[in-house]
Design an enzyme around this catalytic site. Structure first.
Site, PDB file in Angstrom:
ATOM      1  N   GLU A 102       9.451   0.652  40.663  1.00 28.31           N
ATOM      2  CA  GLU A 102      10.079   0.470  41.983  1.00 28.31           C
ATOM      3  C   GLU A 102      11.359   1.294  42.075  1.00 28.31           C
ATOM      4  O   GLU A 102      12.260   1.154  41.248  1.00 28.31           O
ATOM      5  CB  GLU A 102      10.368  -1.023  42.201  1.00 28.31           C
ATOM      6  CG  GLU A 102      10.741  -1.324  43.640  1.00 28.31           C
ATOM      7  CD  GLU A 102      10.942  -2.819  43.878  1.00 28.31           C
ATOM      8  OE1 GLU A 102      10.196  -3.629  43.301  1.00 28.31           O
ATOM      9  OE2 GLU A 102      11.862  -3.151  44.642  1.00 28.31           O
ATOM     10  N   LYS A 131      12.197 -12.933  42.260  1.00 29.68           N
ATOM     11  CA  LYS A 131      11.474 -11.668  42.031  1.00 29.68           C
ATOM     12  C   LYS A 131      12.489 -10.558  41.745  1.00 29.68           C
ATOM     13  O   LYS A 131      12.293  -9.721  40.852  1.00 29.68           O
ATOM     14  CB  LYS A 131      10.610 -11.334  43.261  1.00 29.68           C
ATOM     15  CG  LYS A 131       9.680 -10.153  43.090  1.00 29.68           C
ATOM     16  CD  LYS A 131      10.312  -8.827  43.424  1.00 29.68           C
ATOM     17  CE  LYS A 131       9.282  -7.698  43.355  1.00 29.68           C
ATOM     18  NZ  LYS A 131       9.887  -6.376  43.499  1.00 29.68           N
ATOM     19  N   ASP A 162       6.044  -9.486  26.122  1.00 27.14           N
ATOM     20  CA  ASP A 162       5.012  -9.997  27.031  1.00 27.14           C
ATOM     21  C   ASP A 162       5.663 -10.464  28.333  1.00 27.14           C
ATOM     22  O   ASP A 162       6.170 -11.582  28.426  1.00 27.14           O
ATOM     23  CB  ASP A 162       4.294 -11.155  26.322  1.00 27.14           C
ATOM     24  CG  ASP A 162       3.161 -11.736  27.131  1.00 27.14           C
ATOM     25  OD1 ASP A 162       3.091 -11.481  28.341  1.00 27.14           O
ATOM     26  OD2 ASP A 162       2.341 -12.466  26.544  1.00 27.14           O
ATOM     27  N   HIS A 217      17.329   1.147  50.011  1.00 26.94           N
ATOM     28  CA  HIS A 217      15.973   1.131  49.473  1.00 26.94           C
ATOM     29  C   HIS A 217      15.199   2.370  49.931  1.00 26.94           C
ATOM     30  O   HIS A 217      14.553   3.049  49.135  1.00 26.94           O
ATOM     31  CB  HIS A 217      15.282  -0.149  49.965  1.00 26.94           C
ATOM     32  CG  HIS A 217      14.027  -0.458  49.230  1.00 26.94           C
ATOM     33  ND1 HIS A 217      14.041  -0.989  47.960  1.00 26.94           N
ATOM     34  CD2 HIS A 217      12.731  -0.303  49.576  1.00 26.94           C
ATOM     35  CE1 HIS A 217      12.802  -1.153  47.552  1.00 26.94           C
ATOM     36  NE2 HIS A 217      11.986  -0.742  48.511  1.00 26.94           N
TER      37      HIS A 217
HETATM   38  C1  MEV Z   1      12.863  -6.096  45.884  1.00 27.11           C
HETATM   39  O1  MEV Z   1      12.089  -5.636  44.800  1.00 27.11           O
HETATM   40  C2  MEV Z   1      13.687  -7.279  45.443  1.00 27.11           C
HETATM   41  C3  MEV Z   1      14.488  -7.941  46.553  1.00 27.11           C
HETATM   42  O2  MEV Z   1      13.634  -8.345  47.616  1.00 27.11           O
HETATM   43  C4  MEV Z   1      15.172  -9.129  45.925  1.00 27.11           C
HETATM   44  C5  MEV Z   1      15.872 -10.037  46.909  1.00 27.11           C
HETATM   45  O3  MEV Z   1      15.472 -10.102  48.088  1.00 27.11           O
HETATM   46  O4  MEV Z   1      16.799 -10.733  46.456  1.00 27.11           O
HETATM   47  C6  MEV Z   1      15.480  -6.993  47.154  1.00 27.11           C
END
Ligand code: MEV
Length: 437
Positions: free
Chosen positions: A86, A280, A296, A393
């Site tokens: 990413e 995430k 792992d 991003h």
């Molecule tokens: C993107 O990979 C992760 C985010 O969505 C985490 C978040 O929203 O805190 C930017």
């Protein structure tokens, strides 16, 4: 039309035959086979080792191996190896690491290193009888695993406890042998599973040979480690001053920023839709270190998400504390990692990643991986509660879009300059390339 015939004997084909067979499923078989052959390591011995990691390997799938410098963790500076596809993750980790390195860095402590395994079994003789004989069964289990545990005990680890758990309120006649282990610097899955299968044999033998158990039925259903390790946990935090100026953001004052940031994190504590995305973002950093060191990541993630639900509702793994003029951002996360065994010293880059990190022990690696998680979490929440995530991003994603449109190196230079001040989107990039082509 979908061919529903069963493929037999695939694993017995040699690699070239496998590639030919699979290629025939694609519209351009030559492109597929050439791409696979090009992915092979130039040293056949190394490639053979990769092939042997997993069955039916026909090529290598590349992921970027990046570096996030400036991770100051408990006073020691690290360059973190991150395996991630990413675009913005390495940049986000690096940005946060540098910011916090100038403010004391990451503080980290391991709260526990205990692993768990279970023998699940059914027994129709009632809990009382089993409980009476369990001390004897337990001693036999310890005695019968002596050969398996000898090496681990020499290293200071081994079996910590074996207990009987009555689960009959959930499933009739269902019980567990629940054992805890210290696996030192190995992740310990093979060690734990070997011990558990030996416990299961002991239990079965006891049930069939002991007179008091005659006439009853004991069935071992399965013996397996648990990837849920709530007592193998690391706590990592950063802390900064809340001043009168703009320490954290150009637009918001420190007080405004920490309030917005705290609210952003609290939302992830009360809402599982937000918590999942929030966590995430934490695993963007953790997984990247876990992968780079040959660990792992599925086990680490599964455990973290279960831990995030430990109070009955899935919620954020991180939290904010504001006391007086101090802003503290804390991540508490379980993680079963190894720095010996598994692929850690077999995979050439995993081995070198560990060297780059100063050959850490398992506890130190937990601190390093969690710092990567906290750094990514900080960057993501900071962007979200200030300028929004998409601008940064999409800037990072620009090169991917340019590659989709087969931009040349010269076109990329012009595009990067142009999009410093423009919003990035597929259409905008395509239009821009149209104007310069
Ligand atoms: C993107 O990979 C992760 C985010 O969505 C985490 C978040 O929203 O805190 C930017």
């Amino acid at each position: 039309m979908n061919d529903k015939r069963i493929t037999t004997g695939f694993s017995r084909l040699d690699k070239a035959q496998k590639i030919n067979l699979v290629s025939s499923q694609l519209t351009d078989p030559t492109l597929f086979s050439n791409t696979l052959y090009a992915s092979w390591h130039s040293d056949p011995a190394v490639q053979k080792m990769y092939d042997e990691f997993s069955e039916n390997t026909i090529g290598n799938f590349y992921f970027p191996y990046g570096i996030a410098p400036n991770f100051l963790i408990n006073g020691r500076m690290y360059m973190l190896p991150l395996v991630i596809e990413e675009s913005s993750v390495v940049a986000a980790a690096s940005g946060a690491a540098k910011f916090w390195a100038e403010r004391g860095g990451f503080h980290s402590e391991v709260i526990g290193l205990e692993k768990i395994g279970q023998v699940h079994f059914t027994w129709n003789g009632g809990y009382a009888l089993l409980k009476t004989h369990f001390p004897e069964i337990r001693s036999l289990m310890l005695a019968h695993t002596e050969r398996t545990t000898a090496n681990m005990m020499k290293r200071g680890g081994g079996i910590l406890d074996i207990e009987l758990v009555d689960m009959t309120d959930k499933i009739p006649d269902y019980y567990q042998v629940k054992a805890t282990f210290d696996t030192r610097d190995s992740m310990g899955a093979n060690f734990i599973n070997s011990c558990l299968e030996e416990f299961a044999d002991t239990l079965r033998d006891f049930a069939t040979s002991n007179e008091a158990f005659a006439g009853y039925n004991l069935q071992v259903i399965m013996s397996i480690l648990s990837n849920y390790t709530p007592n193998c946990v690391v706590r990592t935090w950063v802390e900064g001053e809340i001043k009168d100026g703009h320490t954290y953001d150009d637009f918001y004052t420190d007080r405004e920023f920490v309030k917005r940031f705290e609210t952003g994190v609290r939302i992830a504590q009360v809402d599982k839709y937000r918590a999942t995305t929030h966590n995430k973002g934490i695993y963007n950093g953790i997984d990247a270190v876990v992968l780079a060191t040959g660990n792992d990541f599925r086990a680490v993630e599964a455990c973290g998400h279960a831990y995030a639900s430990r109070n009955g509702e899935y919620c954020s793994l991180s939290r904010v504390e504001i006391t007086g003029n101090t802003f503290r951002f804390i991540l508490e996360v379980p993680m079963a990692l190894g720095t010996v065994g598994g692929l850690t010293h077999l995979h050439p880059l995993a081995k070198l990643s560990l060297e780059l990190l100063g050959n850490p022990d398992a506890a130190q690696l937990m601190m390093i991986a969690s710092a990567a998680g906290l750094a990514n979490n900080y960057s993501a929440v900071k962007s979200l509660v200030t300028k929004g995530i998409q601008k940064g991003h999409m800037k990072m994603h620009l090169l991917n879009i340019l590659n989709v449109y087969l931009a040349t190196d010269d076109e990329k230079i012009l595009a990067v300059e142009h999009f410093k001040h423009e919003k990035v989107s597929h259409t905008a990039v395509n239009n821009f390339l149209g104007t310069i082509r």
